[in-house]
Design a protein around this motif. Structure first.
Motif, PDB file in Angstrom:
ATOM      1  N   GLY A  48       0.814  -1.212   0.000  1.00 14.02           N
ATOM      2  CA  GLY A  48       0.000   0.000   0.000  1.00 14.02           C
ATOM      3  C   GLY A  48       0.841   1.253   0.000  1.00 14.02           C
ATOM      4  N   GLN A  49       1.295   1.645   1.150  1.00 13.54           N
ATOM      5  CA  GLN A  49       1.978   2.931   1.320  1.00 13.54           C
ATOM      6  C   GLN A  49       3.201   3.113   0.418  1.00 13.54           C
ATOM      7  N   VAL A  50       4.191   2.235   0.551  1.00 15.41           N
ATOM      8  CA  VAL A  50       5.472   2.435  -0.149  1.00 15.41           C
ATOM      9  C   VAL A  50       5.310   2.265  -1.652  1.00 15.41           C
ATOM     10  N   ASN A  51       4.652   1.185  -2.062  1.00 11.40           N
ATOM     11  CA  ASN A  51       4.492   0.901  -3.487  1.00 11.40           C
ATOM     12  C   ASN A  51       3.792   2.044  -4.206  1.00 11.40           C
ATOM     13  N   LYS A  52       2.704   2.525  -3.627  1.00 13.26           N
ATOM     14  CA  LYS A  52       1.932   3.569  -4.308  1.00 13.26           C
ATOM     15  C   LYS A  52       2.655   4.912  -4.299  1.00 13.26           C
ATOM     16  N   GLU A  53       3.472   5.146  -3.273  1.00 15.05           N
ATOM     17  CA  GLU A  53       4.258   6.382  -3.258  1.00 15.05           C
ATOM     18  C   GLU A  53       5.265   6.394  -4.411  1.00 15.05           C
ATOM     19  N   ILE A  54       5.927   5.254  -4.647  1.00 10.89           N
ATOM     20  CA  ILE A  54       6.901   5.164  -5.743  1.00 10.89           C
ATOM     21  C   ILE A  54       6.199   5.323  -7.087  1.00 10.89           C
ATOM     22  N   VAL A  55       5.073   4.642  -7.246  1.00 12.63           N
ATOM     23  CA  VAL A  55       4.287   4.753  -8.486  1.00 12.63           C
ATOM     24  C   VAL A  55       3.911   6.210  -8.742  1.00 12.63           C
ATOM     25  N   ASN A  56       3.437   6.877  -7.712  1.00 18.62           N
ATOM     26  CA  ASN A  56       3.013   8.270  -7.841  1.00 18.62           C
ATOM     27  C   ASN A  56       4.183   9.182  -8.220  1.00 18.62           C
ATOM     28  N   LEU A  57       5.335   8.971  -7.598  1.00 13.81           N
ATOM     29  CA  LEU A  57       6.518   9.784  -7.912  1.00 13.81           C
ATOM     30  C   LEU A  57       6.911   9.649  -9.379  1.00 13.81           C
ATOM     31  N   ILE A  58       6.936   8.410  -9.874  1.00 10.65           N
ATOM     32  CA  ILE A  58       7.323   8.166 -11.269  1.00 10.65           C
ATOM     33  C   ILE A  58       6.305   8.782 -12.221  1.00 10.65           C
ATOM     34  N   ASN A  59       5.026   8.621 -11.898  1.00  5.88           N
ATOM     35  CA  ASN A  59       3.982   9.181 -12.769  1.00  5.88           C
ATOM     36  C   ASN A  59       4.036  10.705 -12.810  1.00  5.88           C
ATOM     37  N   ARG A  60       4.351  11.322 -11.668  1.00  2.12           N
ATOM     38  CA  ARG A  60       4.465  12.789 -11.631  1.00  2.12           C
ATOM     39  C   ARG A  60       5.638  13.290 -12.460  1.00  2.12           C
ATOM     40  N   GLY A  92       6.432  12.039 -15.305  1.00  4.88           N
ATOM     41  CA  GLY A  92       6.149  11.804 -16.721  1.00  4.88           C
ATOM     42  C   GLY A  92       6.213  10.357 -17.155  1.00  4.88           C
ATOM     43  N   GLY A  93       6.469   9.434 -16.206  1.00  6.26           N
ATOM     44  CA  GLY A  93       6.480   8.020 -16.554  1.00  6.26           C
ATOM     45  C   GLY A  93       5.102   7.401 -16.415  1.00  6.26           C
ATOM     46  N   LYS A  94       5.016   6.099 -16.740  1.00  7.53           N
ATOM     47  CA  LYS A  94       3.762   5.352 -16.563  1.00  7.53           C
ATOM     48  C   LYS A  94       4.094   4.115 -15.720  1.00  7.53           C
ATOM     49  N   ALA A  95       3.947   4.250 -14.414  1.00  5.30           N
ATOM     50  CA  ALA A  95       4.291   3.159 -13.508  1.00  5.30           C
ATOM     51  C   ALA A  95       3.039   2.427 -13.049  1.00  5.30           C
ATOM     52  N   VAL A  96       3.194   1.131 -12.806  1.00  7.22           N
ATOM     53  CA  VAL A  96       2.103   0.304 -12.276  1.00  7.22           C
ATOM     54  C   VAL A  96       2.639  -0.480 -11.087  1.00  7.22           C
ATOM     55  N   GLY A  97       1.922  -0.400  -9.970  1.00  5.76           N
ATOM     56  CA  GLY A  97       2.342  -1.097  -8.767  1.00  5.76           C
ATOM     57  C   GLY A  97       1.813  -2.524  -8.709  1.00  5.76           C
ATOM     58  N   LEU A  98       2.673  -3.447  -8.288  1.00  8.30           N
ATOM     59  CA  LEU A  98       2.313  -4.860  -8.166  1.00  8.30           C
ATOM     60  C   LEU A  98       2.832  -5.411  -6.847  1.00  8.30           C
ATOM     61  N   THR A  99       2.166  -6.429  -6.304  1.00  5.77           N
ATOM     62  CA  THR A  99       2.797  -7.282  -5.306  1.00  5.77           C
ATOM     63  C   THR A  99       2.982  -8.643  -5.974  1.00  5.77           C
ATOM     64  N   GLY A 100       3.665  -9.537  -5.292  1.00  3.77           N
ATOM     65  CA  GLY A 100       3.879 -10.866  -5.852  1.00  3.77           C
ATOM     66  C   GLY A 100       2.594 -11.659  -6.023  1.00  3.77           C
ATOM     67  N   LYS A 101       1.509 -11.184  -5.394  1.00  2.00           N
ATOM     68  CA  LYS A 101       0.216 -11.865  -5.519  1.00  2.00           C
ATOM     69  C   LYS A 101      -0.462 -11.563  -6.850  1.00  2.00           C
ATOM     70  N   ASP A 102      -0.141 -10.435  -7.456  1.00  2.00           N
ATOM     71  CA  ASP A 102      -0.806 -10.010  -8.694  1.00  2.00           C
ATOM     72  C   ASP A 102      -0.351 -10.873  -9.866  1.00  2.00           C
ATOM     73  N   GLY A 103      -1.315 -11.516 -10.517  1.00  2.00           N
ATOM     74  CA  GLY A 103      -0.986 -12.355 -11.671  1.00  2.00           C
ATOM     75  C   GLY A 103      -0.121 -13.540 -11.320  1.00  2.00           C
ATOM     76  N   GLY A 104      -0.106 -13.931 -10.024  1.00  2.00           N
ATOM     77  CA  GLY A 104       0.762 -15.044  -9.607  1.00  2.00           C
ATOM     78  C   GLY A 104       2.226 -14.757  -9.861  1.00  2.00           C
ATOM     79  N   LEU A 105       2.610 -13.497  -9.730  1.00  4.20           N
ATOM     80  CA  LEU A 105       3.967 -13.067 -10.076  1.00  4.20           C
ATOM     81  C   LEU A 105       5.039 -13.785  -9.256  1.00  4.20           C
ATOM     82  N   ILE A 106       4.864 -13.850  -7.919  1.00  2.68           N
ATOM     83  CA  ILE A 106       5.876 -14.478  -7.066  1.00  2.68           C
ATOM     84  C   ILE A 106       5.242 -15.612  -6.259  1.00  2.68           C
ATOM     85  N   ARG A 107       5.595 -16.838  -6.600  1.00  9.25           N
ATOM     86  CA  ARG A 107       5.210 -18.000  -5.797  1.00  9.25           C
ATOM     87  C   ARG A 107       6.305 -18.222  -4.747  1.00  9.25           C
ATOM     88  N   ALA A 108       5.867 -18.445  -3.513  1.00 14.45           N
ATOM     89  CA  ALA A 108       6.844 -18.525  -2.424  1.00 14.45           C
ATOM     90  C   ALA A 108       6.628 -19.776  -1.583  1.00 14.45           C
TER      91      ALA A 108
END
Length: 295
Positions: free
Chosen positions: A106-118, A120-136
């Motif tokens: 929540g807090q950290v991921n979205k802050e980084i996304v917001n900074l990059i977007n401000r 001029g970039g296009k950032a998208v925040g993910l955790t390892g749960k999204d799309g089964g990105l990181i199986r642990a």
């Protein structure tokens, strides 16, 4: 006010120096482990976001994996819990895991996304749960150096597999993935995973050109505190064996070593306290940290 002749020549030299690196790394994936002071100092945060956007604009594919240790510690303190570490890994009970997910996803991921977007970039925040990105799977660590006793440190995981599909999809649309190191187990349980380990595995699976780790030190230091600027995988193994690399640097250098042994071209351990360290390391001749390569 116009630049003096000396300043103009110096700036022009730096800009011209970047050209062969831009050409060489165009279309390449650069995995960046973002942590330390670079995540807490406002000027460094802004500079980091601008650097990432610039890398994307000139044709590279940055992927960010971030930590959030200080922010987790701060929230744990507010709820009356104290952070505990064994062999550089955070002991994570169920309550601590809830805090980890809130802070990282929540807090950290979205802050980084917001900074990059401000910037001029296009950032998208993910955790390892999204799309089964990181199986642990659950991790256990040795209780003390030299001990064979394995210690249960709670909901702390190690990477079992990485599914790069969602990251590759984001790249096709010129998005910048920002990944929080929370993995998911076979039964849907959450795992706190050391961000250095995640960054190394993501770099391996994406066949990254570079893995860059931002730290609060100048790089890898010898026993006298001197910076080691260029290391081979074999030399890093020796530094582990003689105890030069220890404590919180163990997972950082360990994941970097595994990455270069498994196909990542180079790993860079750089000083995140230096403004624009990312650009200096990738786009100039000298760089600002330690370069690790296979041989």
């Amino acid at each position: 006010m116009p630049l003096s002749a000396n300043n103009a020549a110096s700036k022009a030299k730096t800009l011209a120096e970047a050209l062969p690196y831009i050409q060489r790394f165009h279309g390449k994936t650069i995995v960046i482990k973002y942590g330390g002071n670079a995540m807490t100092d406002p000027a460094l945060k802004e500079g980091f976001a601008r650097d990432v956007v610039l890398l994307k604009v000139v044709g590279m594919n940055p992927v960010i994996v971030h930590g959030g240790g200080p922010q987790i510690d701060e929230l744990l303190k507010r709820v009356g819990k104290k952070g505990e570490f064994i062999q550089g890994m955070r002991v994570t009970d169920a309550e601590t895991m809830d805090v980890v997910e809130m802070v990282l996803g929540g807090q950290v991921n979205k802050e980084i996304v917001n900074l990059i977007n401000r910037c001029g970039g296009k950032a998208v925040g993910l955790t390892g749960k999204d799309g089964g990105l990181i199986r642990a799977r659950k991790m256990k660590v040795r209780g003390a150096p030299g001990s064979d006793e394995m210690v249960d440190i709670g909901q702390v995981g190690e990477v079992e597999s990485i599914d790069p599909a969602i990251v590759n999809l984001l790249h096709t649309e010129d998005f910048i993935p920002v990944i929080a190191p929370v993995g998911v187990g076979a039964n849907g349980e959450s795992y706190n995973i050391n961000a250095d380990l995640v960054a190394g595995k993501v770099a391996e699976i994406l066949k990254a050109e570079k893995l860059i780790v931002l730290t609060n030190t100048a790089g890898v230091l010898d026993k006298n505190g001197n910076l080691l600027t260029g290391l081979t995988a074999r030399k890093v193994d020796e530094l582990f064996a003689d105890g030069t690399i220890h404590g919180g640097m163990l997972p950082k250098i360990g994941s970097a070593l595994d990455a270069v042994k498994n196909g990542v071209n180079t790993c860079h351990i750089i000083d995140g306290r230096v403004e624009h360290a990312l650009l200096l390391e990738i786009l100039t001749d000298e760089g600002v940290g330690t370069l690790i390569k296979r041989r």
